[in-house]
Scaffold this motif. Structure first.
Motif, PDB file in Angstrom:
ATOM      1  N   ILE A  41       3.111 -63.471 -20.844  1.00  0.00           N
ATOM      2  CA  ILE A  41       4.294 -64.288 -20.574  1.00  0.00           C
ATOM      3  C   ILE A  41       5.508 -63.709 -21.287  1.00  0.00           C
ATOM      4  O   ILE A  41       6.595 -63.588 -20.712  1.00  0.00           O
ATOM      5  N   ALA A  42       5.318 -63.324 -22.552  1.00  0.00           N
ATOM      6  CA  ALA A  42       6.426 -62.751 -23.319  1.00  0.00           C
ATOM      7  C   ALA A  42       6.891 -61.423 -22.728  1.00  0.00           C
ATOM      8  O   ALA A  42       8.088 -61.108 -22.737  1.00  0.00           O
ATOM      9  N   ASP A  43       5.957 -60.646 -22.186  1.00  0.00           N
ATOM     10  CA  ASP A  43       6.296 -59.337 -21.609  1.00  0.00           C
ATOM     11  C   ASP A  43       6.932 -59.449 -20.227  1.00  0.00           C
ATOM     12  O   ASP A  43       7.444 -58.450 -19.697  1.00  0.00           O
ATOM     13  N   GLY A  44       6.871 -60.627 -19.625  1.00  0.00           N
ATOM     14  CA  GLY A  44       7.432 -60.789 -18.285  1.00  0.00           C
ATOM     15  C   GLY A  44       6.618 -60.078 -17.217  1.00  0.00           C
ATOM     16  O   GLY A  44       7.182 -59.524 -16.260  1.00  0.00           O
ATOM     17  N   LEU A  45       5.301 -60.096 -17.356  1.00  0.00           N
ATOM     18  CA  LEU A  45       4.419 -59.430 -16.396  1.00  0.00           C
ATOM     19  C   LEU A  45       4.687 -59.940 -14.985  1.00  0.00           C
ATOM     20  O   LEU A  45       4.842 -61.143 -14.764  1.00  0.00           O
ATOM     21  N   MET A  46       4.737 -59.006 -14.017  1.00  0.00           N
ATOM     22  CA  MET A  46       5.006 -59.357 -12.624  1.00  0.00           C
ATOM     23  C   MET A  46       3.750 -59.169 -11.779  1.00  0.00           C
ATOM     24  O   MET A  46       2.902 -58.314 -12.068  1.00  0.00           O
ATOM     25  N   LEU A  47       3.658 -59.940 -10.726  1.00  0.00           N
ATOM     26  CA  LEU A  47       2.472 -59.908  -9.868  1.00  0.00           C
ATOM     27  C   LEU A  47       2.272 -58.531  -9.239  1.00  0.00           C
ATOM     28  O   LEU A  47       1.137 -58.047  -9.134  1.00  0.00           O
ATOM     29  N   GLU A  59      -0.527 -53.227  -8.435  1.00  0.00           N
ATOM     30  CA  GLU A  59      -0.447 -51.763  -8.502  1.00  0.00           C
ATOM     31  C   GLU A  59      -1.481 -51.202  -9.469  1.00  0.00           C
ATOM     32  O   GLU A  59      -2.096 -50.155  -9.207  1.00  0.00           O
ATOM     33  N   ARG A  60      -1.697 -51.895 -10.567  1.00  0.00           N
ATOM     34  CA  ARG A  60      -2.706 -51.430 -11.525  1.00  0.00           C
ATOM     35  C   ARG A  60      -4.101 -51.537 -10.925  1.00  0.00           C
ATOM     36  O   ARG A  60      -4.936 -50.638 -11.123  1.00  0.00           O
ATOM     37  N   ASP A  61      -4.368 -52.616 -10.206  1.00  0.00           N
ATOM     38  CA  ASP A  61      -5.669 -52.750  -9.545  1.00  0.00           C
ATOM     39  C   ASP A  61      -5.913 -51.575  -8.598  1.00  0.00           C
ATOM     40  O   ASP A  61      -7.021 -51.002  -8.558  1.00  0.00           O
ATOM     41  N   ALA A  62      -4.884 -51.215  -7.832  1.00  0.00           N
ATOM     42  CA  ALA A  62      -5.029 -50.111  -6.877  1.00  0.00           C
ATOM     43  C   ALA A  62      -5.215 -48.778  -7.596  1.00  0.00           C
ATOM     44  O   ALA A  62      -5.969 -47.907  -7.138  1.00  0.00           O
ATOM     45  N   ARG A  63      -4.565 -48.644  -8.733  1.00  0.00           N
ATOM     46  CA  ARG A  63      -4.604 -47.376  -9.469  1.00  0.00           C
ATOM     47  C   ARG A  63      -5.890 -47.210 -10.266  1.00  0.00           C
ATOM     48  O   ARG A  63      -6.466 -46.114 -10.329  1.00  0.00           O
ATOM     49  N   GLU A  64      -6.366 -48.299 -10.869  1.00  0.00           N
ATOM     50  CA  GLU A  64      -7.491 -48.194 -11.799  1.00  0.00           C
ATOM     51  C   GLU A  64      -8.771 -48.830 -11.269  1.00  0.00           C
ATOM     52  O   GLU A  64      -9.794 -48.819 -11.963  1.00  0.00           O
ATOM     53  N   GLY A  65      -8.710 -49.406 -10.077  1.00  0.00           N
ATOM     54  CA  GLY A  65      -9.917 -50.001  -9.509  1.00  0.00           C
ATOM     55  C   GLY A  65     -10.315 -51.313 -10.157  1.00  0.00           C
ATOM     56  O   GLY A  65     -11.471 -51.737 -10.047  1.00  0.00           O
ATOM     57  N   THR A  66      -9.381 -51.967 -10.825  1.00  0.00           N
ATOM     58  CA  THR A  66      -9.659 -53.269 -11.443  1.00  0.00           C
ATOM     59  C   THR A  66      -9.465 -54.387 -10.414  1.00  0.00           C
ATOM     60  O   THR A  66      -9.063 -54.147  -9.279  1.00  0.00           O
ATOM     61  N   ASP A  67      -9.748 -55.599 -10.832  1.00  0.00           N
ATOM     62  CA  ASP A  67      -9.632 -56.741  -9.912  1.00  0.00           C
ATOM     63  C   ASP A  67      -8.938 -57.904 -10.615  1.00  0.00           C
ATOM     64  O   ASP A  67      -9.378 -59.046 -10.543  1.00  0.00           O
ATOM     65  N   ASP A  68      -7.837 -57.592 -11.296  1.00  0.00           N
ATOM     66  CA  ASP A  68      -7.137 -58.621 -12.061  1.00  0.00           C
ATOM     67  C   ASP A  68      -6.283 -59.542 -11.195  1.00  0.00           C
ATOM     68  O   ASP A  68      -5.913 -60.631 -11.628  1.00  0.00           O
TER      69      ASP A  68
END
Length: 349
Positions: free
Chosen positions: A183-189, A194-203
């Motif tokens: 929340i403090a970092d202002g994380l965006m959806l 993009e990280r899921d696509a890049r690293e194969g995660t499912d966040d």
């Protein structure tokens, strides 16, 4: 309203009832200088009972023990007096027509309070028609919410949509168990996607998206592993929750005010007195989904307006449009579809 000593009236109410019948004005009976009961026109009491009966809850004050009047009709000049079983309430009849009623001050105050509450939501047929026409000309606030109904039905982009009136979006996200650093970092959806696509995660299916639109805080999330607490203390002033379970074809709607569930339909005799949701598949366009005496009956008008507007043919989209019209709900369409909304993962445990 004139005051009359109870001891002067109890033997013969003829004059007082005649005055009430002729003028329509109330007469207050006092005992030792303290008001105890009120004699009023039967038509006025009927109106109070009509509106007061539309307000749920509350316990009607019981009249105290009366004067022990005899059983049966008691002639009082041209009137017949009927003393109720409590010995305090009385009904006065002339020529088989009820003309006046005697009620305790406490009971009358209770009726008047509930009547004021009921009248706030009452419209005459003429005013209701004019209001309906006015609403029909109003568009949704912002993007509204009906646009997301089709994808939400397929659990995209979220299985749960929550709208809360009162608390700020960041406070709600923290209360739901979202990660404070995200929340403090202002994380965006879109960053999570993009990280899921890049690293194969499912966040993406494990984040809580949030924002504010038109005075409401909105939340969007998937509820596959109970990662978020879904509770606030104190509760929001108003809370609307929409949840989709495609595999079971269950699409639910619930509405709370100050933490109290607003039951969407009257309870049948012997049934449970609390239910925690309304299934959207129960809604049939052209039919009022909520009974007139149900707390959510006010939604019927907005749903009818949505049906007349003809913007949607899908039942769930129509229901969503009814909600956006009734509550002013909105979701930022471009921001959500492009992922440019704030989000947070569950707090690390």
């Amino acid at each position: 309203m004139d005051n009359v000593e109870l001891s002067d009236a109890i033997a013969d109410f003829t004059g007082l009832v005649g005055r009430v019948e002729e003028t329509g004005e109330r007469v207050c009976l006092v005992e030792g200088g303290e008001p105890t009961s009120v004699l009023l026109a039967a038509a006025e009491l009927a109106e109070l009972e009509h509106f007061a009966g539309r307000v749920e809850g509350g316990v009607r004050p019981r009249s105290g023990a009366g004067q022990g009047q005899p059983f049966g009709p008691d002639p009082q000049g041209p009137y017949l007096r009927y003393v109720h079983a409590d010995g305090a309430r009385m009904t006065f009849v002339r020529d088989r027509v009820v003309v006046a009623e005697l009620r305790s001050v406490a009971e009358l105050d209770w009726l008047e309070g509930r009547t004021r509450t009921a009248r706030q939501g009452y419209m005459s047929p003429k005013r209701a028609a004019a209001f309906e026409e006015f609403l029909a000309r109003q568009g949704p606030v912002g993007d509204g919410v009906a646009w997301i109904a089709a994808s939400w039905r397929c659990q995209q982009p979220f299985t749960h949509l929550v709208f809360l009136r009162g608390p700020a979006a960041e406070d709600v996200a923290l209360a739901y168990g979202a990660d404070a650093q995200d929340i403090a970092d202002g994380l965006m959806l879109h960053q999570v996607e993009e990280r899921d696509a890049r690293e194969g995660t499912d966040d993406l299916t494990r984040v809580l998206a949030f924002g504010e639109e038109n005075g409401w805080t909105w939340l969007g999330y998937d509820d596959f592993d109970d990662a978020f607490s879904r509770s606030l203390d104190p509760p929001a002033e108003k809370q609307i929750t929409l949840s989709a379970t495609t595999a079971k074809a269950i699409y639910e709607f619930s509405y709370f005010e100050n933490g109290v569930y607003q039951n969407p339909f009257p309870i049948e005799t012997g049934a449970e007195d609390r239910r925690d949701m309304y299934e959207l598949i129960w809604y049939t366009p052209g039919e009022a989904p909520f009974a007139a005496e149900a707390p959510l009956s006010f939604l019927n008008l907005h749903l009818r307006i949505a049906e007349k507007a003809g913007n949607w043919t899908d039942n769930i989209a129509l229901f969503f449009e009814g909600l956006e019209r009734a509550f002013g709900l909105a979701l930022p369409r471009d921001a959500i579809t492009s992922g440019h909304v704030r989000c947070a993962r569950p707090a690390r445990r």
